[in-house]
Design a protein around this motif. Structure first.
Motif, mmCIF file in Angstrom:
data_model
loop_
_atom_site.group_PDB
_atom_site.id
_atom_site.type_symbol
_atom_site.label_atom_id
_atom_site.label_comp_id
_atom_site.label_asym_id
_atom_site.label_seq_id
_atom_site.Cartn_x
_atom_site.Cartn_y
_atom_site.Cartn_z
ATOM 1 N N GLU A 469 0.845 -1.182 0.000
ATOM 2 C CA GLU A 469 0.000 0.000 0.000
ATOM 3 C C GLU A 469 0.885 1.238 0.000
ATOM 4 O O GLU A 469 1.808 1.341 0.818
ATOM 5 C CB GLU A 469 -0.882 -0.024 1.254
ATOM 6 C CG GLU A 469 -2.180 0.717 1.106
ATOM 7 C CD GLU A 469 -3.077 0.492 2.309
ATOM 8 O OE1 GLU A 469 -2.561 0.603 3.444
ATOM 9 O OE2 GLU A 469 -4.262 0.193 2.126
ATOM 10 N N LYS A 470 0.623 2.170 -0.902
ATOM 11 C CA LYS A 470 1.457 3.368 -0.986
ATOM 12 C C LYS A 470 0.687 4.549 -0.399
ATOM 13 O O LYS A 470 -0.450 4.814 -0.776
ATOM 14 C CB LYS A 470 1.839 3.648 -2.438
ATOM 15 C CG LYS A 470 2.867 4.747 -2.584
ATOM 16 C CD LYS A 470 3.546 4.679 -3.937
ATOM 17 C CE LYS A 470 4.706 5.651 -4.023
ATOM 18 N NZ LYS A 470 5.471 5.483 -5.266
ATOM 19 N N ARG A 471 1.324 5.275 0.516
ATOM 20 C CA ARG A 471 0.676 6.368 1.231
ATOM 21 C C ARG A 471 0.998 7.691 0.564
ATOM 22 O O ARG A 471 2.149 7.990 0.241
ATOM 23 C CB ARG A 471 1.146 6.374 2.686
ATOM 24 C CG ARG A 471 0.616 7.506 3.549
ATOM 25 C CD ARG A 471 0.986 7.250 5.001
ATOM 26 N NE ARG A 471 0.736 8.400 5.855
ATOM 27 C CZ ARG A 471 1.662 9.278 6.216
ATOM 28 N NH1 ARG A 471 2.909 9.120 5.780
ATOM 29 N NH2 ARG A 471 1.358 10.294 7.009
ATOM 30 N N LEU A 472 -0.047 8.514 0.379
ATOM 31 C CA LEU A 472 0.090 9.849 -0.190
ATOM 32 C C LEU A 472 -0.529 10.855 0.772
ATOM 33 O O LEU A 472 -1.472 10.540 1.501
ATOM 34 C CB LEU A 472 -0.609 9.941 -1.551
ATOM 35 C CG LEU A 472 -0.138 8.969 -2.630
ATOM 36 C CD1 LEU A 472 -1.079 9.014 -3.828
ATOM 37 C CD2 LEU A 472 1.289 9.287 -3.064
ATOM 38 N N ILE A 473 -0.026 12.083 0.759
ATOM 39 C CA ILE A 473 -0.522 13.150 1.630
ATOM 40 C C ILE A 473 -1.077 14.271 0.757
ATOM 41 O O ILE A 473 -0.350 14.865 -0.050
ATOM 42 C CB ILE A 473 0.579 13.719 2.546
ATOM 43 C CG1 ILE A 473 1.280 12.581 3.303
ATOM 44 C CG2 ILE A 473 -0.018 14.733 3.510
ATOM 45 C CD1 ILE A 473 0.383 11.826 4.237
ATOM 46 N N LEU A 474 -2.369 14.541 0.920
ATOM 47 C CA LEU A 474 -3.026 15.647 0.224
ATOM 48 C C LEU A 474 -3.125 16.814 1.198
ATOM 49 O O LEU A 474 -3.750 16.696 2.257
ATOM 50 C CB LEU A 474 -4.420 15.225 -0.235
ATOM 51 C CG LEU A 474 -5.253 16.278 -0.961
ATOM 52 C CD1 LEU A 474 -4.721 16.481 -2.371
ATOM 53 C CD2 LEU A 474 -6.719 15.863 -1.017
ATOM 54 N N THR A 475 -2.482 17.936 0.873
ATOM 55 C CA THR A 475 -2.565 19.122 1.726
ATOM 56 C C THR A 475 -3.261 20.237 0.968
ATOM 57 O O THR A 475 -3.179 20.329 -0.262
ATOM 58 C CB THR A 475 -1.176 19.597 2.179
ATOM 59 O OG1 THR A 475 -0.387 19.919 1.030
ATOM 60 C CG2 THR A 475 -0.478 18.524 2.983
ATOM 61 N N CYS A 476 -3.951 21.082 1.710
ATOM 62 C CA CYS A 476 -4.737 22.142 1.087
ATOM 63 C C CYS A 476 -4.568 23.440 1.856
ATOM 64 O O CYS A 476 -4.703 23.477 3.080
ATOM 65 C CB CYS A 476 -6.220 21.757 1.061
ATOM 66 S SG CYS A 476 -7.302 23.037 0.376
ATOM 67 N N LEU A 488 -9.024 26.887 -3.179
ATOM 68 C CA LEU A 488 -8.254 25.846 -2.517
ATOM 69 C C LEU A 488 -7.022 25.527 -3.350
ATOM 70 O O LEU A 488 -7.137 25.236 -4.546
ATOM 71 C CB LEU A 488 -9.094 24.575 -2.331
ATOM 72 C CG LEU A 488 -10.316 24.693 -1.417
ATOM 73 C CD1 LEU A 488 -11.530 25.172 -2.206
ATOM 74 C CD2 LEU A 488 -10.628 23.352 -0.780
ATOM 75 N N SER A 489 -5.856 25.600 -2.744
ATOM 76 C CA SER A 489 -4.601 25.267 -3.407
ATOM 77 C C SER A 489 -4.099 23.937 -2.861
ATOM 78 O O SER A 489 -3.817 23.826 -1.664
ATOM 79 C CB SER A 489 -3.555 26.368 -3.173
ATOM 80 O OG SER A 489 -3.981 27.590 -3.758
ATOM 81 N N PHE A 490 -3.998 22.946 -3.741
ATOM 82 C CA PHE A 490 -3.667 21.589 -3.326
ATOM 83 C C PHE A 490 -2.236 21.219 -3.680
ATOM 84 O O PHE A 490 -1.697 21.660 -4.703
ATOM 85 C CB PHE A 490 -4.593 20.579 -4.012
ATOM 86 C CG PHE A 490 -6.005 20.579 -3.496
ATOM 87 C CD1 PHE A 490 -6.313 19.978 -2.289
ATOM 88 C CD2 PHE A 490 -7.029 21.168 -4.228
ATOM 89 C CE1 PHE A 490 -7.610 19.959 -1.808
ATOM 90 C CE2 PHE A 490 -8.331 21.154 -3.765
ATOM 91 C CZ PHE A 490 -8.623 20.548 -2.552
#
Length: 671
Positions: A469-476, A488-490
């Motif tokens: 499983e590959k983990r990703l981080i979505l920040t806004c 919203l800037s992602f």
């Protein structure tokens, strides 16, 4: 919390229903100072995470309740207020543009007897006067200002400076002295008395009977005593309008307890007293003047926002308790062009893009709401038109984040059928879909107007053979007025901090009529492609597996672009998910742009930047879609394309603008 669903604008004014819908995302923060800075005086980044959770505990143990609260705090949405239902559902208040009905129904019986706080001056007085134009009333107006005879020397003088001079000369003639602040207060009392007298006269000229009661709206005993002779003459009270309110704007850290109580108690204590003194009366109307700050907050107005949100909740409770025989409204007003908005503050609002409510439109909205017995209890009303809807000063910037995980084996079609060099790679359209879905989750009452500047920094490759499983981080970075607009800037990064994608999403109230789109000219005909579907999908011209194969026919090819017909089948049905962008259909446009580059230049390309994505309707699920592109080559390694999707009626339903695709050496060349 209630669900409503109507969308219309009313002339230069607009109004929102408060409704409820469910979604999931993560928590956001709010500022703690009036100027947006933290208490240390430094960064504007908020330091407090604020949320109100309403949990239905029916049948829940303490441990289960704690678990649900914990999950909401850790992985809940970015909104401030949420209701957790016993069946696991999640509800949150949202706003939806709604029509403003202006019909005034005829009342039965004699004239309504209305008890009005703050009704002798300001916008409340103007609103009640507008209601008196529609029907004859009996009005009991409550105010803090005692009526006094003004000094003879002031009669006929209109301006502030002239009044001060006249009063100062009188004091000097009497051999006394007066401090300048006291002189200003005397002039203010004269002007307030004049305004009250003028309003009372206007109401009487309209045919209404009026009694002015100078009293503290929170003083239940004084109110009861003052109402005795009025009830004896007019009968029972049939309606309440609570318009009294005061401000003492300061950051929480700088506000005293006395200032807080002064603001909060005028609204909340005043309502408590009004309900207490009318508990035996047959009320047919309760209208509370709340504020948009109750819904969105406002810098420096923690006390005012809290007090008005209490009014909102009391209105909901009273409506439920009293039933259909009583029209209950809590109107969350934006700033008026008048009232507590001084000329200096008005100029400040205009510079910040905040729309003031014109007096005429605001009073008409008040009449419409009080006569709409079947409408929602809680509404938000502001000035401006549908394309200019900022309700409150400035926008608050927040940051929030969410975790994403690429799935393990077996891989879903959107990953397994998008392999480059044999490796499963996240398509750019999936990243676009994630951004759109995250924005919609954060603000479910708003529509995604555009996703702009999507940039591929580094492709995302699934774990080896998809086994991990590959983990990703979505920040806004989230800038919103809390109501009608959000930017919203992602950023999407890997667990190691590697930046993969960035994009900006603009959100707002979607217009009823889709905006005029740039229509692409047909490119059907032209040169013969010379390729069959098996040629493009099975011979490495396109690397896409069955889950992305939406191209059914290549219908046009010219030097400046191409055209094709797209259609979903069972293999691409995974893409038909509610709330997203239909990734397979949008990716089909990128496939067509790649084919144009191959056919025109003999070079394979991959997308690196999407200038903007816009949706103006629903992409058909079981009908053909025409995709047209206009493309040009820029330099040696890049093409730029404009892509348009049209339904069978020829209406544009989606667009990608300024799609940059770069040539990829030694990848996917023709056999």
């Amino acid at each position: 919390m209630r669900e409503e669903g109507r969308r219309l604008c009313h002339r230069t004014g607009y109004r929102w229903l408060v409704r409820s819908i469910g979604f999931a995302a993560r928590t956001k923060c709010v500022d703690s100072r009036a100027d947006g800075t933290c208490q240390d005086g430094g960064s504007r980044v908020p330091k407090a995470s604020v949320k109100a959770i309403d949990l239905d505990r029916t049948g829940l143990s303490a441990e289960d309740a704690a678990e649900r609260i914990f999950r909401e705090l850790i992985a809940g949405g970015p909104e401030y207020e949420v209701g957790l239902q016993i069946d696991g559902g999640r509800m949150t208040p949202a706003l939806e543009l709604a029509p403003l009905k202006a019909e005034v129904g005829a009342r039965t019986g004699g004239p309504a007897v209305l008890l009005v706080s703050g009704g002798a001056r300001g916008v409340t007085a103007s609103a009640v006067t507008e209601l008196a134009r529609a029907e004859r009333l009996r009005l009991i107006l409550l105010g803090r200002t005692p009526l006094e005879e003004e000094p003879i020397v002031c009669r006929g003088i209109e301006d502030d400076a002239g009044l001060k001079r006249a009063l100062l000369e009188q004091v000097k003639a009497e051999g006394a002295a007066v401090a300048l602040p006291e002189l200003g207060r005397r002039v203010q009392r004269i002007l307030m008395n004049r305004e009250i007298a003028a309003n009372l006269q206007s109401l009487r000229e309209l045919g209404s009977e009026v009694v002015y009661v100078p009293a503290d709206v929170q003083d239940t005993s004084a109110l009861r005593e003052a109402l005795r002779p009025i009830r004896a003459a007019w009968g029972p009270i049939t309606g309440i309008v609570h318009g009294a309110g005061v401000l003492a704007d300061k950051a929480i850290a700088d506000k005293s307890v006395e200032q807080f109580d002064y603001v909060f108690d005028t609204k909340v204590g005043g309502l408590r007293a009004l309900l207490a003194v009318t508990e035996e009366d047959p009320l047919a109307l309760i209208c509370l003047f709340s504020s948009v700050s109750a819904r969105s907050g406002n810098a420096g107005q923690a006390d005012y926002a809290m007090a008005n949100e209490v009014l909102n909740k009391c209105a909901q409770a009273e409506a439920k308790r009293r039933g259909p025989g009583c029209t209950v409204k809590s109107i969350n007003w934006g700033p008026w062009d008048g009232g507590m908005v001084s000329p200096l503050l008005k100029k400040h609002f205009e510079q910040r893009g905040v729309n003031l409510i014109p007096l005429k439109e605001g009073t008409a909205a008040f009449v419409a709401e009080t006569s709409n017995a079947n409408g929602p209890v809680e509404v938000v009303i502001g000035g401006g038109s549908a394309d200019r809807q900022t309700l409150i000063e400035g926008a608050v910037e927040k940051e929030w984040s969410a975790e994403l995980f690429l799935p393990k084996q077996p891989l879903p079609p959107w990953l397994d059928d998008h392999r480059i060099g044999g490796k499963a790679v996240v398509p750019a359209v999936i990243a676009l879909d994630w951004f759109v879905r995250a924005a919609s989750a954060a603000y479910p009452h708003l529509a995604v107007l555009q996703c702009q500047n999507l940039s591929v920094k580094k492709g995302i490759v699934a774990g080896e053979n998809g086994s991990t499983e590959k983990r990703l981080i979505l920040t806004c970075r989230d800038r919103s007025d809390g109501l009608a607009q959000a930017t919203l800037s992602f950023e999407l990064r890997g667990a190691d901090g590697q930046l993969h994608y960035t994009a900006d999403v603009e959100m707002g109230i979607k217009a009823e009529v889709a905006p005029t789109c740039r229509a692409a000219e047909s490119t059907s005909g032209g040169a013969d492609w010379g390729w069959s579907l098996s040629d493009i999908y099975d011979r490495n011209r396109l690397f896409h597996g069955p889950g992305f194969r939406v191209i059914r026919e290549l219908t046009g090819l010219v030097d400046e672009g191409a055209e094709a017909i797209f259609w979903h089948d069972d293999s691409t049905a995974w893409s038909l998910r509610e709330g997203g962008i239909d990734p397979a259909m949008i990716d089909g446009g990128l496939q067509l742009a790649r084919l144009w580059g191959l056919r025109t230049f003999g070079e394979p390309t991959l997308p690196t930047t999407i200038g903007s994505y816009g949706a103006y309707g629903s992409l058909p699920e079981d009908r053909p879609v025409v995709c047209r592109i206009r493309s040009e080559r820029r330099g040696r390694y890049k093409t730029v394309s404009q892509l348009t999707w049209l339904n069978e009626a020829g209406e544009i339903v989606a667009e990608l603008r300024d799609v940059e695709m770069h040539i990829v050496a030694n990848h996917g060349k023709e056999d």
